[in-house]
Design an enzyme around this catalytic site. Structure first.
Site, PDB file in Angstrom:
ATOM      1  N   CYS A  62     -10.581   0.180   3.734  1.00  0.00           N
ATOM      2  CA  CYS A  62      -9.183   0.041   3.360  1.00  0.00           C
ATOM      3  C   CYS A  62      -8.587   1.422   3.133  1.00  0.00           C
ATOM      4  O   CYS A  62      -9.222   2.276   2.510  1.00  0.00           O
ATOM      5  CB  CYS A  62      -9.100  -0.783   2.071  1.00  0.00           C
ATOM      6  SG  CYS A  62      -7.433  -1.061   1.480  1.00  0.00           S
ATOM      7  N   LEU A  63      -7.367   1.637   3.616  1.00  0.00           N
ATOM      8  CA  LEU A  63      -6.702   2.927   3.394  1.00  0.00           C
ATOM      9  C   LEU A  63      -6.532   3.217   1.905  1.00  0.00           C
ATOM     10  O   LEU A  63      -6.462   4.376   1.498  1.00  0.00           O
ATOM     11  CB  LEU A  63      -5.321   2.926   4.060  1.00  0.00           C
ATOM     12  CG  LEU A  63      -5.296   2.901   5.598  1.00  0.00           C
ATOM     13  CD1 LEU A  63      -3.873   2.693   6.091  1.00  0.00           C
ATOM     14  CD2 LEU A  63      -5.875   4.183   6.171  1.00  0.00           C
TER      15      LEU A  63
ATOM     16  N   HIS B  30      -7.544  -9.772   5.050  1.00  0.00           N
ATOM     17  CA  HIS B  30      -7.587  -8.571   4.204  1.00  0.00           C
ATOM     18  C   HIS B  30      -6.158  -8.113   3.866  1.00  0.00           C
ATOM     19  O   HIS B  30      -5.841  -7.830   2.702  1.00  0.00           O
ATOM     20  CB  HIS B  30      -8.356  -7.471   4.953  1.00  0.00           C
ATOM     21  CG  HIS B  30      -8.374  -6.137   4.275  1.00  0.00           C
ATOM     22  ND1 HIS B  30      -9.532  -5.548   3.813  1.00  0.00           N
ATOM     23  CD2 HIS B  30      -7.378  -5.263   3.978  1.00  0.00           C
ATOM     24  CE1 HIS B  30      -9.236  -4.369   3.261  1.00  0.00           C
ATOM     25  NE2 HIS B  30      -7.925  -4.180   3.349  1.00  0.00           N
ATOM     26  N   GLU B  31      -5.297  -8.040   4.882  1.00  0.00           N
ATOM     27  CA  GLU B  31      -3.932  -7.542   4.649  1.00  0.00           C
ATOM     28  C   GLU B  31      -3.106  -8.515   3.805  1.00  0.00           C
ATOM     29  O   GLU B  31      -2.333  -8.103   2.941  1.00  0.00           O
ATOM     30  CB  GLU B  31      -3.222  -7.254   5.979  1.00  0.00           C
ATOM     31  CG  GLU B  31      -3.900  -6.211   6.868  1.00  0.00           C
ATOM     32  CD  GLU B  31      -4.256  -4.918   6.161  1.00  0.00           C
ATOM     33  OE1 GLU B  31      -3.605  -4.557   5.162  1.00  0.00           O
ATOM     34  OE2 GLU B  31      -5.213  -4.257   6.611  1.00  0.00           O
TER      35      GLU B  31
ATOM     36  N   GLN C 127       0.820  -1.220   0.000  1.00  0.00           N
ATOM     37  CA  GLN C 127       0.000   0.000   0.000  1.00  0.00           C
ATOM     38  C   GLN C 127       0.850   1.265   0.000  1.00  0.00           C
ATOM     39  O   GLN C 127       0.367   2.335  -0.349  1.00  0.00           O
ATOM     40  CB  GLN C 127      -0.931   0.015   1.225  1.00  0.00           C
ATOM     41  CG  GLN C 127      -2.024  -1.035   1.133  1.00  0.00           C
ATOM     42  CD  GLN C 127      -2.947  -0.979   2.332  1.00  0.00           C
ATOM     43  OE1 GLN C 127      -2.679  -1.573   3.364  1.00  0.00           O
ATOM     44  NE2 GLN C 127      -4.031  -0.220   2.202  1.00  0.00           N
TER      45      GLN C 127
ATOM     46  N   HIS D 146      -3.556  -8.118   0.154  1.00  0.00           N
ATOM     47  CA  HIS D 146      -2.758  -7.054  -0.471  1.00  0.00           C
ATOM     48  C   HIS D 146      -1.430  -7.595  -0.999  1.00  0.00           C
ATOM     49  O   HIS D 146      -0.927  -7.133  -2.025  1.00  0.00           O
ATOM     50  CB  HIS D 146      -2.442  -5.943   0.539  1.00  0.00           C
ATOM     51  CG  HIS D 146      -3.556  -4.954   0.744  1.00  0.00           C
ATOM     52  ND1 HIS D 146      -4.008  -4.126  -0.255  1.00  0.00           N
ATOM     53  CD2 HIS D 146      -4.292  -4.654   1.844  1.00  0.00           C
ATOM     54  CE1 HIS D 146      -4.980  -3.353   0.225  1.00  0.00           C
ATOM     55  NE2 HIS D 146      -5.178  -3.653   1.495  1.00  0.00           N
TER      56      HIS D 146
HETATM   57 ZN    ZN Z   1      -6.551  -2.722   2.710  1.00  0.00          ZN
END
Ligand code: ZN
Length: 172
Positions: free
Chosen positions: A96-97, A138-139, A52, A142
């Protein structure tokens, strides 16, 4: 330490799969410190993944300890995390960021077991459940170039994409 820029959907770099960390050294620790600083600067982020911020190695931070009635292991820095067991499934809301201002319902396993290394390279094995298990899934997504919007209907995904592209043009 520095707060880094977050890549936002639909930036293609978020689709890149990340490499395993090979070296556990001070450079790794410095990058982890920046990642943590960036997570804390975000709006109530319970997790962040290295890609990210444009760092394509398999590092995530998860911390759901701020949520009430949530069982957790506290603040976790996980290097090269891998899920080895999944159990159950439940729908839950995620944000999510990298997808600012949007949330969506995603089905995830309710219990997982994962292996990882800590930032010094020591092996970890963790059993997670509920919201912590959701955040970890979730992470880890990524790290494989996946985003929660991939689980939404294509109509909803298109709507989010168009809106965020418009916001990005306005900021540019
Ligand atoms: Zn995320």
């Amino acid at each position: 330490m520095a707060v880094l820029d977050i890549l936002t959907y639909p930036d293609e770099r978020l689709r890149q799969a990340s490499d395993r960390v090979q070296r556990f050294d001070v450079a790794l620790q410095a990058r982890i410190d920046d990642l943590e600083e960036t997570r804390k600067a975000g709006p109530g982020a319970v997790g962040i993944a290295a890609p990210q911020v444009g760092w394509f190695e398999r590092v995530i931070i998860v911390d759901v300890s701020g949520r009430k009635k949530t069982r957790s292991h506290g603040h976790l820095i996980l290097v090269n995390p891998e899920i080895t067991e999944w159990d159950g499934f439940a729908m839950g809301r995620e944000g999510c960021l990298s997808v600012p201002d949007y949330t969506g319902n995603v089905i995830r396993a309710t219990r997982i077991r994962l292996t990882a290394s800590d930032p010094d390279g020591a092996p970890l094995e963790l059993d997670m459940e509920g919201y912590e298990a959701r955040a970890a899934q979730h992470e880890i997504d990524h790290l494989d170039g996946k985003l929660f919007v991939d689980y939404l209907s294509s109509l909803k995904r298109q709507r989010i994409r168009k809106k965020l592209e418009k916001d990005q043009r306005r900021r540019a």
